[in-house]
Design an enzyme around this catalytic site. Sequence first.
Site, PDB file in Angstrom:
ATOM      1  CE  LYS A 102       2.595   0.339 -19.795  1.00  0.00           C
ATOM      2  NZ  LYS A 102       1.529  -0.630 -19.568  1.00  0.00           N
ATOM      3  CB  CYS A 123      -1.572   3.538 -16.901  1.00  0.00           C
ATOM      4  SG  CYS A 123      -0.871   2.472 -15.642  1.00  0.00           S
TER       5      CYS A 123
HETATM    6  N1  LIG Z   1      -0.984   0.111 -12.050  1.00  0.00           N
HETATM    7  C1  LIG Z   1      -0.859  -0.495 -13.200  1.00  0.00           C
HETATM    8  O1  LIG Z   1      -1.772  -1.158 -13.641  1.00  0.00           O
HETATM    9  C2  LIG Z   1       0.407  -0.377 -13.999  1.00  0.00           C
HETATM   10  C3  LIG Z   1       0.563  -1.221 -15.100  1.00  0.00           C
HETATM   11  C4  LIG Z   1       1.746  -1.132 -15.839  1.00  0.00           C
HETATM   12  C5  LIG Z   1       2.745  -0.235 -15.466  1.00  0.00           C
HETATM   13  N2  LIG Z   1       2.578   0.564 -14.387  1.00  0.00           N
HETATM   14  C6  LIG Z   1       3.706   1.427 -13.998  1.00  0.00           C
HETATM   15  O2  LIG Z   1       4.420   0.755 -12.947  1.00  0.00           O
HETATM   16  C7  LIG Z   1       4.948   1.707 -12.010  1.00  0.00           C
HETATM   17  C8  LIG Z   1       4.434   1.417 -10.614  1.00  0.00           C
HETATM   18  O3  LIG Z   1       3.023   1.524 -10.632  1.00  0.00           O
HETATM   19  P1  LIG Z   1       2.132   1.000  -9.428  1.00  0.00           P
HETATM   20  O4  LIG Z   1       0.727   1.127  -9.890  1.00  0.00           O
HETATM   21  O5  LIG Z   1       2.634  -0.300  -8.972  1.00  0.00           O
HETATM   22  O6  LIG Z   1       2.451   2.121  -8.341  1.00  0.00           O
HETATM   23  P2  LIG Z   1       2.258   2.026  -6.754  1.00  0.00           P
HETATM   24  O7  LIG Z   1       2.204   3.406  -6.241  1.00  0.00           O
HETATM   25  O8  LIG Z   1       1.159   1.083  -6.440  1.00  0.00           O
HETATM   26  O9  LIG Z   1       3.620   1.327  -6.252  1.00  0.00           O
HETATM   27  C9  LIG Z   1       4.867   1.931  -6.269  1.00  0.00           C
HETATM   28  C10 LIG Z   1       5.584   1.560  -4.976  1.00  0.00           C
HETATM   29  O10 LIG Z   1       6.964   1.957  -5.054  1.00  0.00           O
HETATM   30  C11 LIG Z   1       7.390   2.333  -3.752  1.00  0.00           C
HETATM   31  N3  LIG Z   1       8.634   3.098  -3.880  1.00  0.00           N
HETATM   32  C12 LIG Z   1       8.821   4.375  -4.325  1.00  0.00           C
HETATM   33  N4  LIG Z   1      10.128   4.689  -4.339  1.00  0.00           N
HETATM   34  C13 LIG Z   1      10.793   3.594  -3.906  1.00  0.00           C
HETATM   35  C14 LIG Z   1      12.184   3.292  -3.714  1.00  0.00           C
HETATM   36  N5  LIG Z   1      13.122   4.196  -4.012  1.00  0.00           N
HETATM   37  N6  LIG Z   1      12.513   2.068  -3.235  1.00  0.00           N
HETATM   38  C15 LIG Z   1      11.552   1.135  -2.957  1.00  0.00           C
HETATM   39  N7  LIG Z   1      10.236   1.366  -3.132  1.00  0.00           N
HETATM   40  C16 LIG Z   1       9.858   2.574  -3.600  1.00  0.00           C
HETATM   41  C17 LIG Z   1       6.216   3.090  -3.198  1.00  0.00           C
HETATM   42  O11 LIG Z   1       6.241   3.172  -1.797  1.00  0.00           O
HETATM   43  C18 LIG Z   1       5.032   2.256  -3.734  1.00  0.00           C
HETATM   44  O12 LIG Z   1       4.609   1.283  -2.804  1.00  0.00           O
HETATM   45  C19 LIG Z   1       4.560   3.069 -12.569  1.00  0.00           C
HETATM   46  O13 LIG Z   1       5.616   3.525 -13.378  1.00  0.00           O
HETATM   47  C20 LIG Z   1       3.359   2.771 -13.422  1.00  0.00           C
HETATM   48  O14 LIG Z   1       3.199   3.730 -14.444  1.00  0.00           O
HETATM   49  C21 LIG Z   1       1.437   0.497 -13.633  1.00  0.00           C
HETATM   50  O1  LIG Z   2     -13.989  -0.052 -23.543  1.00  0.00           O
HETATM   51  C1  LIG Z   2     -13.526   0.489 -22.534  1.00  0.00           C
HETATM   52  C2  LIG Z   2     -12.432  -0.030 -21.820  1.00  0.00           C
HETATM   53  C3  LIG Z   2     -11.963   0.651 -20.701  1.00  0.00           C
HETATM   54  N1  LIG Z   2     -12.562   1.799 -20.299  1.00  0.00           N
HETATM   55  C4  LIG Z   2     -12.021   2.513 -19.112  1.00  0.00           C
HETATM   56  O2  LIG Z   2     -10.635   2.736 -19.304  1.00  0.00           O
HETATM   57  C5  LIG Z   2      -9.955   2.782 -18.066  1.00  0.00           C
HETATM   58  C6  LIG Z   2      -8.750   1.879 -18.071  1.00  0.00           C
HETATM   59  O3  LIG Z   2      -9.145   0.528 -18.103  1.00  0.00           O
HETATM   60  P1  LIG Z   2      -8.140  -0.681 -18.310  1.00  0.00           P
HETATM   61  O4  LIG Z   2      -7.247  -0.379 -19.447  1.00  0.00           O
HETATM   62  O5  LIG Z   2      -8.930  -1.911 -18.390  1.00  0.00           O
HETATM   63  O6  LIG Z   2      -7.348  -0.716 -16.915  1.00  0.00           O
HETATM   64  P2  LIG Z   2      -5.861  -0.299 -16.473  1.00  0.00           P
HETATM   65  O7  LIG Z   2      -5.551  -1.083 -15.263  1.00  0.00           O
HETATM   66  O8  LIG Z   2      -5.756   1.184 -16.421  1.00  0.00           O
HETATM   67  O9  LIG Z   2      -4.901  -0.867 -17.631  1.00  0.00           O
HETATM   68  C7  LIG Z   2      -4.322  -0.043 -18.645  1.00  0.00           C
HETATM   69  O10 LIG Z   2      -3.168   0.601 -18.153  1.00  0.00           O
HETATM   70  C8  LIG Z   2      -2.148  -0.314 -17.660  1.00  0.00           C
HETATM   71  C9  LIG Z   2      -1.052   0.529 -17.052  1.00  0.00           C
HETATM   72  O11 LIG Z   2      -0.148   1.009 -17.980  1.00  0.00           O
HETATM   73  C10 LIG Z   2      -1.681  -1.183 -18.811  1.00  0.00           C
HETATM   74  O12 LIG Z   2      -0.674  -2.064 -18.342  1.00  0.00           O
HETATM   75  C11 LIG Z   2      -2.859  -1.952 -19.390  1.00  0.00           C
HETATM   76  O13 LIG Z   2      -2.445  -2.727 -20.513  1.00  0.00           O
HETATM   77  C12 LIG Z   2      -3.944  -0.956 -19.822  1.00  0.00           C
HETATM   78  O14 LIG Z   2      -5.105  -1.653 -20.274  1.00  0.00           O
HETATM   79  C13 LIG Z   2     -11.004   2.395 -17.011  1.00  0.00           C
HETATM   80  O15 LIG Z   2     -11.492   3.564 -16.384  1.00  0.00           O
HETATM   81  C14 LIG Z   2     -12.083   1.723 -17.824  1.00  0.00           C
HETATM   82  O16 LIG Z   2     -13.348   1.812 -17.228  1.00  0.00           O
HETATM   83  C15 LIG Z   2     -13.641   2.324 -20.991  1.00  0.00           C
HETATM   84  O17 LIG Z   2     -14.173   3.372 -20.635  1.00  0.00           O
HETATM   85  N2  LIG Z   2     -14.101   1.648 -22.094  1.00  0.00           N
END
Ligand SMILES: NC(=O)c1ccc[n+]([C@@H]2O[C@H](COP(=O)([O-])OP(=O)(O)OC[C@H]3O[C@@H](n4cnc5c(N)ncnc54)[C@H](O)[C@@H]3O)[C@@H](O)[C@H]2O)c1
Ligand SMILES: O=c1ccn([C@@H]2O[C@H](COP(=O)(O)OP(=O)(O)O[C@H]3O[C@H](CO)[C@@H](O)[C@H](O)[C@H]3O)[C@@H](O)[C@H]2O)c(=O)[nH]1
Length: 481
Positions: free
Chosen positions: A217, A273
């Site tokens: 990841k 992220c």
């Molecule tokens: N946002 C993304 O696109 C993305 C993608 C892949 C992985 N992640 C990872 O997933 C995780 C969550 O990210 P997110 O974007 O959903 O965050 P977020 O802040 O949107 O959600 C996290 C939630 O967890 C809750 N929380 C915290 N402690 C808690 C507990 N002890 N019990 C129950 N609920 C609790 C918070 O209130 C919050 O609503 C992070 O580790 C992040 O790095 C995020």
């Molecule tokens: O060619 C590109 C592609 C993306 N971006 C920028 O990069 C950032 C991240 O974009 P994107 O990766 O599409 O969105 P995220 O939701 O942050 O997703 C990333 O982060 C997540 C959290 O870990 C992962 O799960 C995904 O696979 C990974 O793509 C944004 O500001 C985009 O505008 C650029 O500037 N140029």
Amino acid sequence: MMVKICCLGAGYVGGPTMAVIALKCPDIQVVVVDITKSRIDAWNSDTLPIYEPGLDDVVKQCRGRNLFFSNDIEKHVCDADIIFVSVNTPTKTRGLGAGKAADLTYWESAARMIADVAKSDKIVVEKSTVPVKTAEAIEKILTHNSNGINFQILSNPEFLAEGTAIQDLFNPDRVLIGGRETPEGQKAVQTLKAVYAHWVPEDQILTTNLWSAELSKLAANAFLAQRISSVNAMSALCEATGANVSEVSYAVGKDSRIGPKFLNASVGFGGSCFQKDILNLVYICECNGLPEVANYWKQVIKINDYQKSRFVNRVVSSMFNTVANKKIAVLGFAFKKDTGDTRETPAIDVCKGLLGDKAKISIYDPQVTEDQIQRDLAMNKFDWDHPVHLQPMSPTTTKQVSVTWDPYEAAKDAHGICILTEWDEFKKLDYQRIYESMQKPAFVFDGRNVVDSEKLREIGFIVYSIGKPLDAWLKDMPAVA
Ligand SMILES: NC(=O)c1ccc[n+]([C@@H]2O[C@H](COP(=O)([O-])OP(=O)(O)OC[C@H]3O[C@@H](n4cnc5c(N)ncnc54)[C@H](O)[C@@H]3O)[C@@H](O)[C@H]2O)c1
Ligand SMILES: O=c1ccn([C@@H]2O[C@H](COP(=O)(O)OP(=O)(O)O[C@H]3O[C@H](CO)[C@@H](O)[C@H](O)[C@H]3O)[C@@H](O)[C@H]2O)c(=O)[nH]1
């Protein structure tokens, strides 16, 4: 007997992933719980707490059927067979590893609570992005407090991107499941695999050991971010030489070994992220005595910071080296299109840079509220990644910043426009009308390469596009970062 899933954390990951599992697995009951009451209330209302294309539809189909959102954390943890943990994993701001290491406070308290309330065997799934070897720590917390109950830890990192979360969940490139290499561990892996197998082809469900899953990841995000920093580094060189970064990206991406995706130059990457996960990776490298590897990945973030400050310097230097008291319109504040999420958006650093030079800023974004923008501009670095009710309250509002729901109002009387998010609607604005309402000379600084710069030049604008050949005007203005 019906399999029961409980997910801790109803955020950007927990909400959409669980909604899709519920939709695809009618035979499984899914309950999403959170410590923030307002979040759960919003998931149970008509206005979901996050904007994501297609999400409303999925939630509508299964909420109340086999998808539930609840504040009753302990009851649902107690009832569940599989517990996903998708809580915040912020960057530490104090103490050992401050500014880099992942803060596992929320994770640890979730694990202790699970150990406290569990009365039957559980599979605990790491959905949050965590440092390599976290599973070992979690396992220790669970087993040392277990009251004889058997816990299996799995790592099942999430790869969805915001703005396309539902599509990504429906058709993932892969699902990754890491587990212990013991018979019990492998049995747990198979149980989780059977959940995804409801809709994901088996050969796309990869199973590995725990550490490979956790590290994959962080590695995937580091590789993705590195592509953007690579093309952004090229964009600076393009501006200096007269090359066009879109042509360079296209030519480079035609090599099938490189591929065409994710090579768009921009004002910098944002989102919750990339920066966080790379800092985390850097810290892990340092802790493992690998400073050269740590420095290699650190450079991806340095180039990203350089790109944002380079953009601000272009704006200021083009406008006679000062933007003091000049109105600058900012179009787009979210970190990418099709989301209302502003976490680590480059717009924060760009706005702060312009405010540092005393600009007046008027912001338009179709999905971001004034309240959110004011909070983002007032918040300290990394403070955003905590549950809402634990974030610092009542920050001061910046008077130099106004927010509007109308792009034409944002641009009225402005000296310049900065485009910071690639919303499709910015391609279709009436730029003639905008030009007529602005101060002259009127500037457009396109941080996402979305506008047709030649058309805008015909109207009379001075246009800067990232990595594109410069206007004569800009060539004479030195812009060093
Ligand atoms: N946002 C993304 O696109 C993305 C993608 C892949 C992985 N992640 C990872 O997933 C995780 C969550 O990210 P997110 O974007 O959903 O965050 P977020 O802040 O949107 O959600 C996290 C939630 O967890 C809750 N929380 C915290 N402690 C808690 C507990 N002890 N019990 C129950 N609920 C609790 C918070 O209130 C919050 O609503 C992070 O580790 C992040 O790095 C995020
Ligand atoms: O060619 C590109 C592609 C993306 N971006 C920028 O990069 C950032 C991240 O974009 P994107 O990766 O599409 O969105 P995220 O939701 O942050 O997703 C990333 O982060 C997540 C959290 O870990 C992962 O799960 C995904 O696979 C990974 O793509 C944004 O500001 C985009 O505008 C650029 O500037 N140029």
